[in-house]
Design a protein around this motif. Sequence first.
Motif, PDB file in Angstrom:
ATOM      1  N   PRO B  29      -3.340 -18.217  34.945  1.00 41.70           N
ATOM      2  CA  PRO B  29      -4.452 -19.172  34.892  1.00 41.70           C
ATOM      3  C   PRO B  29      -4.482 -20.035  36.155  1.00 41.70           C
ATOM      4  CG  PRO B  29      -3.213 -19.198  32.836  1.00 41.70           C
ATOM      5  CD  PRO B  29      -2.425 -18.376  33.802  1.00 41.70           C
ATOM      6  N   ALA B  30      -5.658 -20.202  36.733  1.00 46.20           N
ATOM      7  CA  ALA B  30      -5.776 -21.001  37.950  1.00 46.20           C
ATOM      8  C   ALA B  30      -5.554 -22.481  37.631  1.00 46.20           C
ATOM      9  CB  ALA B  30      -7.153 -20.791  38.575  1.00 46.20           C
ATOM     10  N   PHE B  31      -4.997 -23.205  38.580  1.00 44.29           N
ATOM     11  CA  PHE B  31      -4.827 -24.656  38.478  1.00 44.29           C
ATOM     12  C   PHE B  31      -4.019 -25.053  37.247  1.00 44.29           C
ATOM     13  CE2 PHE B  31      -9.025 -23.594  40.253  1.00 44.29           C
ATOM     14  CZ  PHE B  31      -8.740 -23.861  41.574  1.00 44.29           C
ATOM     15  N   GLU B  32      -3.044 -24.221  36.885  1.00 44.10           N
ATOM     16  CA  GLU B  32      -2.290 -24.457  35.655  1.00 44.10           C
ATOM     17  C   GLU B  32      -1.530 -25.783  35.711  1.00 44.10           C
ATOM     18  OE1 GLU B  32       0.362 -21.314  34.582  1.00 44.10           O
ATOM     19  OE2 GLU B  32      -0.264 -21.376  32.480  1.00 44.10           O
ATOM     20  N   VAL B  37      -8.309 -24.382  34.166  1.00 43.55           N
ATOM     21  CA  VAL B  37      -9.752 -24.423  33.923  1.00 43.55           C
ATOM     22  C   VAL B  37     -10.074 -23.098  33.251  1.00 43.55           C
ATOM     23  CG1 VAL B  37     -12.040 -24.472  34.964  1.00 43.55           C
ATOM     24  CG2 VAL B  37     -10.176 -25.791  35.993  1.00 43.55           C
ATOM     25  N   LEU B  40     -10.976 -19.215  34.762  1.00 45.78           N
ATOM     26  CA  LEU B  40     -10.586 -19.035  36.162  1.00 45.78           C
ATOM     27  C   LEU B  40      -9.138 -18.547  36.233  1.00 45.78           C
ATOM     28  CD1 LEU B  40     -12.150 -22.179  37.937  1.00 45.78           C
ATOM     29  CD2 LEU B  40     -13.092 -19.877  37.737  1.00 45.78           C
TER      30      LEU B  40
END
Lengths: 656, 656
Positions: B29-32, B37, B40
């Motif tokens: 997962p992006a920006f974990e 988010v 993403l």
Amino acid sequence: MATTTTKTGQPLDRPQLDSLLRRRLFFTPAFEVYGGVSGLYDYGPPGCSLQANIIDTWRKHFVLEEDMLEVDCTMLTPHEVLRTSGHVDKFADWMCKDPKTGEIFRADHLVEEVLESRLKSDKEARGQKVEVDEEKEAKKKRKTKDTKAIKLDDAVAQEYEEILAKIDNYGGDELGLLITKYNIKNPTTGGDVLPPVAFNLMFQTSIGPSSNLAGYLRPETAQGQFLTFQKLLEFNQQSMPFASACIGKSFRNEISPRAGLLRVREFLMAEIEHYVDPEGGKKHPRFHEVKNVNVGLLDRKVQLSGRTEVTHMTIGEAVASGTVDSETLGYFIARIYLFLVRIGVDPKKMRFRQHMANEMAHYAADCWDAEIQTSYGWIECVGCADRSAYDLTVHSKKTGAPLCVRETRSEPLHIEEWQVDLDKKKFGPKFKKDGKTVEAAVDALTQDMREKLSVSLAQTGKIQVDVPGVGDGKVEIEKDLVKIEKRTKIEHTREYTPNVIEPAFGIGRILYSLLEHVYWSREGSEERGVLSFPPPIAPTKVLLVPLSGHSDFKPLVGRLSQKLRQLGISNRVDDSSASIGKRYSRNDELGTPLGITVDFQSVKDNTFTLRDRDSTKQVRSDEDTICAAIRSLVEGQKTWADVQEELPEFTQQETD
Amino acid sequence: MATTTTKTGQPLDRPQLDSLLRRRLFFTPAFEVYGGVSGLYDYGPPGCSLQANIIDTWRKHFVLEEDMLEVDCTMLTPHEVLRTSGHVDKFADWMCKDPKTGEIFRADHLVEEVLESRLKSDKEARGQKVEVDEEKEAKKKRKTKDTKAIKLDDAVAQEYEEILAKIDNYGGDELGLLITKYNIKNPTTGGDVLPPVAFNLMFQTSIGPSSNLAGYLRPETAQGQFLTFQKLLEFNQQSMPFASACIGKSFRNEISPRAGLLRVREFLMAEIEHYVDPEGGKKHPRFHEVKNVNVGLLDRKVQLSGRTEVTHMTIGEAVASGTVDSETLGYFIARIYLFLVRIGVDPKKMRFRQHMANEMAHYAADCWDAEIQTSYGWIECVGCADRSAYDLTVHSKKTGAPLCVRETRSEPLHIEEWQVDLDKKKFGPKFKKDGKTVEAAVDALTQDMREKLSVSLAQTGKIQVDVPGVGDGKVEIEKDLVKIEKRTKIEHTREYTPNVIEPAFGIGRILYSLLEHVYWSREGSEERGVLSFPPPIAPTKVLLVPLSGHSDFKPLVGRLSQKLRQLGISNRVDDSSASIGKRYSRNDELGTPLGITVDFQSVKDNTFTLRDRDSTKQVRSDEDTICAAIRSLVEGQKTWADVQEELPEFTQQETD
């Protein structure tokens, strides 16, 4: 500005090159049938293939060669991330609006444009020759009003020159003062402009249906890489140093895009984040492999003294002399140089320029740009920045995530230190509500202070500590509450935030600069442009040309084309009715390095001629030999000179 | 739903696969660290490399093989373009808001979730076994409240079933009516939801500093391609048919993303726009090459009858029988099939499903989806749509740009037609202000009418024409004003708007489905996962394993690694202290197909063992032979069976 030259040293005629690039669809303004959007370009087939080949070479040169960890992070980025990184506050340009016309100017460009125009007018009035700076001319969106030549006071002219020399260094307030002081107006209408306001250069959007999650299109690929640092370190089995890499689009909402591909709103980047231990001088294990690479450097000191001469030295010398700060920075400068030369950039039109202290991005500790000389001037194409521990630190602080390295020390570290023990049981009752404050003040005592206090404690039986806000700001602690001793602490692990060396490549800028460097025209026929890409980079590798439309040629051409395709070698057939010369000319413009002519002899004995784009020389041999030669040329293992030595030259047939 | 299986036919344990993919950083997962988010994802090194290899194969299979014109168009797209294409009005989903909690639901998902939960409860009340549909379960974001089993009226249950079968076909008003009629509430709180409103799925932003140029992130790469049509046609020397292709990110602001990589907000697409002459049945010149490819088809008729059996036939039969509309559509269905098999998708878990008439996008005339079976159900991974002339027509109409083909006819076309000449000089004075209206009415007369009127003119000396709005709606024209004659018109050029066949690939969906298809675990040790990518697709090709940390091995490993790198073959060294078996296990999870063990024998005679990931069999030979074998495996020219036949098997050494 010196005139830029073609590959063969002739003056570069940019309009002629532009016309070639448009005609052959290297790139084209996006949405042109809708009137276009400035700063947005589409790549046509040769541009797209050229870009793919540059990226492929980049991946081999950097990622594969050094086992970098390539990642693909999203472009959509939430507000919070870019606020922490500093981009929400600092990634901005200053703009001025003309309230009457609604026109918007980039404040520094406006000041520059008006002062330059006045200086030009002054020179004309003085009867001096006016040199046209093509870069600056190209920057201008609109024609300034034709003004009469007006002479300036010598002192004013001098002031203007000084302002222009420092134009990149002014903030918004300063630009506003300059606009007022020098009565700078909208150059087209003469109308007043409003004071400069900051314009953030990120494209904003909102993510999800509730519109309360603000997001931006990333201004660089770096942030996504930083946020995966911990996972990548784990993937790398906790081993340092290592690098991550990311190839992808980034975005910058330019106030007034200009200069073609050099300043656009959506662009392809290839970025490396090399993580290095800040201790031990940022050494690089493979530095010895590049230490003899000779590069042209333009350091900060030379620039400060107002000069621009490039000093050539080996990167080994540059690091040894301290011109370049560390082996790791030096290693990447050399690797960037080798990459650019490998894809065809002219080493004589390349330099590494160190950023001035006030010119660096908010995150950078040091930065060297690979600049390439083009008809637009020296263009920053690769930035090689030492971002220190800036980004990992701010993200870690904001989120609490441990973006750091924990290493078991090979030998435990013994630290001699003064430790203070407080007797908590007696401490609370004595200081009551001030207990915590006093305790914090004691904990914050430096080693020096602790040593001094231990003496005082032994001598007087008490110590006095500064505690602002408690009593009169000084607190006495008796010896029954406190003990101070020198002890040895043993640390088995070391925790540190790595520093980041970041080579960041603007692929579009490199691609455009390369086009200027490989461009030339045949002697005696200037309209016949040639793009001499190195074969591994060329959009199409081989042109297949049957001598005529004779039906005997078709199967041979088909078989050759399929064979090359199976070898992974892109090729195109031109069986149009144009003369062989015309067909080769068209492909010279496309930069196709090799051509195979299929003629009647081919039908008889399966031999073919192979033509070299640059020399127009030809060799002839059988199918397998020709294909093997092509493969070794395209993979960069042989040069045309090698092939010409090995295979018999063919001169009979007129191809021009 | 049938249980999905691994590559070796065992039941697929998705949590176990998910855990492997997370552990080996295929994607994350992006920006974990910022909480993430939804929708993403970032690709880690193996995912990124896998993606690059899929794209590389795609480029060879489609672009290089068919000389397609690849372009790279911008993602930022101005409002006007997407308004014309229909996306501003029609690219939307319906959403409902709970005004109390602020929660937002996709309306169709909400109806589906609530009715399914009631049906489940009904079945429980009736004591029936409840099959858990993993796909549907995975779609649910939140737990529904545990409800008591409540029996429904037979008629109501029947109604629910019918609604669910048609759930994809309802508009916003209809969904609103269902919500009211069936008293559908927020499943978590039981609160009311507001009526559905349309939510456009494009990310909006504004381009430039003045914020009056609205733009979107493209929802597909197609529009950019359409707008360069005319330039591409010219680049292709006006020759038809041809195809353009574009690989790049597209965006979709999903209301509630779910199911991992299968429904995300930012995704990589590879799209082809093949332009074909609509006349002559949309033949394809290379159809004969694929006509014997056997594919599984699920056509519209079968679906209408409520069934889902796939019919297997050759694509030649499918086109001949009219199941697939044209050779060109059939050609691409076969090519898509061959591509998916080439990268490792299990052909038994693949089908082509024809869209229902009301299911197609607003621009499509016919559409077949390549669907791949996964644990989330049948997933649309490639759409193959006939967009007819829709897009070129609307853009041409809007902008006036001639997005069409003009061909010189090989034989001029002779058209016999009735022509009407009006005597303009007399016409004006007679009809005065009505002149233009009458003239337009005459021009609009059909050929049939003209023929009839010519008879009437000859017989009565006048004609009567309907002209609404002039006099009593009928106008008489005397023979001195009009002449009607049959004449021959000769047309030398033909102008037409090409039709577009569009194979559009969702690379992320293909990549995830592929992961499920190549996954299995070693018999007897289910925790030891293996990803059996075909070697050309595998993220890393070769693992280099020195038997131990002995210093004699280091130079051999280094030389081998460099040699493979020079051949363009990605490889990794694992010289950790883990056992050889452990090191191979880790790389089974990464899908590395080949392993080289460096042992004491290697030091003596420069021979090495080569291990096959799938069989764990080993062969042994000298360095050059091993490298040549690796190259032919990685380039897909040989299989392991070939290599095993050629080289002596090696069995001495225990590797597990």
